[in-house]
Design a protein around this motif. Structure first.
Motif, PDB file in Angstrom:
ATOM      1  N   HIS A   9       0.837  -1.210   0.000  1.00 37.88           N
ATOM      2  CA  HIS A   9       0.000   0.000   0.000  1.00 37.88           C
ATOM      3  C   HIS A   9       0.867   1.253   0.000  1.00 37.88           C
ATOM      4  O   HIS A   9       2.099   1.172   0.081  1.00 37.88           O
ATOM      5  N   HIS A  15      -4.530   4.899   5.538  1.00 34.98           N
ATOM      6  CA  HIS A  15      -4.222   4.068   6.713  1.00 34.98           C
ATOM      7  C   HIS A  15      -2.900   3.318   6.507  1.00 34.98           C
ATOM      8  O   HIS A  15      -2.672   2.266   7.076  1.00 34.98           O
ATOM      9  N   HIS A  40      -5.104   0.596  -2.252  1.00 33.89           N
ATOM     10  CA  HIS A  40      -6.567   0.487  -2.337  1.00 33.89           C
ATOM     11  C   HIS A  40      -7.078   1.398  -3.451  1.00 33.89           C
ATOM     12  O   HIS A  40      -6.907   2.619  -3.405  1.00 33.89           O
ATOM     13  N   HIS A 222       1.455  -1.983   4.941  1.00 39.10           N
ATOM     14  CA  HIS A 222       0.923  -0.630   5.111  1.00 39.10           C
ATOM     15  C   HIS A 222       2.011   0.271   5.695  1.00 39.10           C
ATOM     16  O   HIS A 222       1.789   1.458   5.914  1.00 39.10           O
TER      17      HIS A 222
HETATM   18 ZN   LIG Z   1      -5.438  -1.474   3.825  1.00 36.00          ZN
END
Ligand SMILES: [Zn+2]
Ligand SMILES: [Zn+2]
Length: 264
Positions: A9, A15, A40, A222
């Protein structure tokens, strides 16, 4: 050791953190040779605060694409970089998403089905607890894969259904058989391991064995430092080994572009 990771990500989804370049540098430090970014995906047609937590906004996509493509050039010869997105399959909204994404030459989509039905008003999949919703989750994943647009299915066992319920087994087998038929690897998700989440779960891995599924490890990073969490990554390998699963470190990075060729 992990050679490839296609589940990464960026801070655009609100996030995740750090610069895109930092993910690349830490991936190299971790020995990763192929790094796919799969933030995303924006979805078009939503209003309000929908974008504030789960995904980048549509107007951020061009910056994402430019950034990843320029890193690909900058790091040529040191690491292979791919441009992807993680997206839900929302039947009503999917055609407009495809139209929206078309000019950006995204190389691959991974399916991360976080909600049922057509948007965030649908049930969060971790709250699925009935046979009916479990079937709906499976139907939606299968319909998604059958579009031919997705190269991988992320954390299929994110669904909250009781693992001991016969419907979990029955519907998960349908998803795994569909993935096999379409030659789509299913992910063993490292974030689930490090975060002590309900996935990846033993029952899912048992079913992967039963169905002869091809699995792929996804860090679902992330934060860049996730690439250095050897313990969680090794645990994923150990789970795969325990069930004697076939592992791959490749996904089809031409499928999504071919999808457009086939559907225009
Ligand atoms: Zn995520
Ligand atoms: Zn993800």
């Amino acid at each position: 050791m992990l050679k490839a990771n296609f589940h990464t990500h960026t801070e655009r989804c609100n996030h995740a953190g750090c610069s895109d370049q930092r993910y690349v540098d830490v991936a190299i430090e971790a020995g990763i040779e192929t790094l796919g970014f799969s933030d995303h995906s924006p979805y078009v047609g939503f209003e309000g605060d929908y974008y504030s937590f789960y995904r980048m906004r549509p107007e951020q996509l061009s910056d994402y694409v430019e950034s990843i493509n320029s890193l690909r050039e900058q790091y040529k010869g040191r690491i292979n970089i791919h441009l992807g997105l993680e997206a839900e399959y929302y039947p009503q909204l999917f055609p407009s998403l495809l139209e929206f994404l078309k000019p950006y030459k995204i190389e691959y989509l991974i399916l991360g089905q976080h909600f049922l039905d057509d948007d965030q008003n649908g049930l969060y999949v971790q709250r699925v607890s009935t046979e009916e919703d479990m079937k709906k989750y499976a139907d939606q994943c299968i319909e998604a894969l059958e579009t031919g647009a997705f190269s991988c299915i992320a954390h299929p066992d994110i669904v909250g259904m009781d693992r001991a319920h016969p419907a979990f087994r029955r519907e998960m087998i349908r998803i795994l058989e569909c993935a096999n038929r379409l030659d789509v690897p299913v992910e063993v998700n490292v974030l689930g391991i490090s975060g002590n989440r309900i996935y990846p779960c033993e029952e899912f891995l048992r079913l992967c064995r039963l169905c002869n599924s091809r699995v792929i490890i996804g860090v679902d990073a992330h934060l860049p430092d996730r690439f250095l969490e050897r313990e969680a990554i090794e645990k994923a390998y150990a789970m795969i080994e325990k069930y004697g699963l076939e592992i791959t470190d490749e996904i089809d990075t031409t499928r999504f572009l071919r999808y457009y060729e086939a559907n225009t």
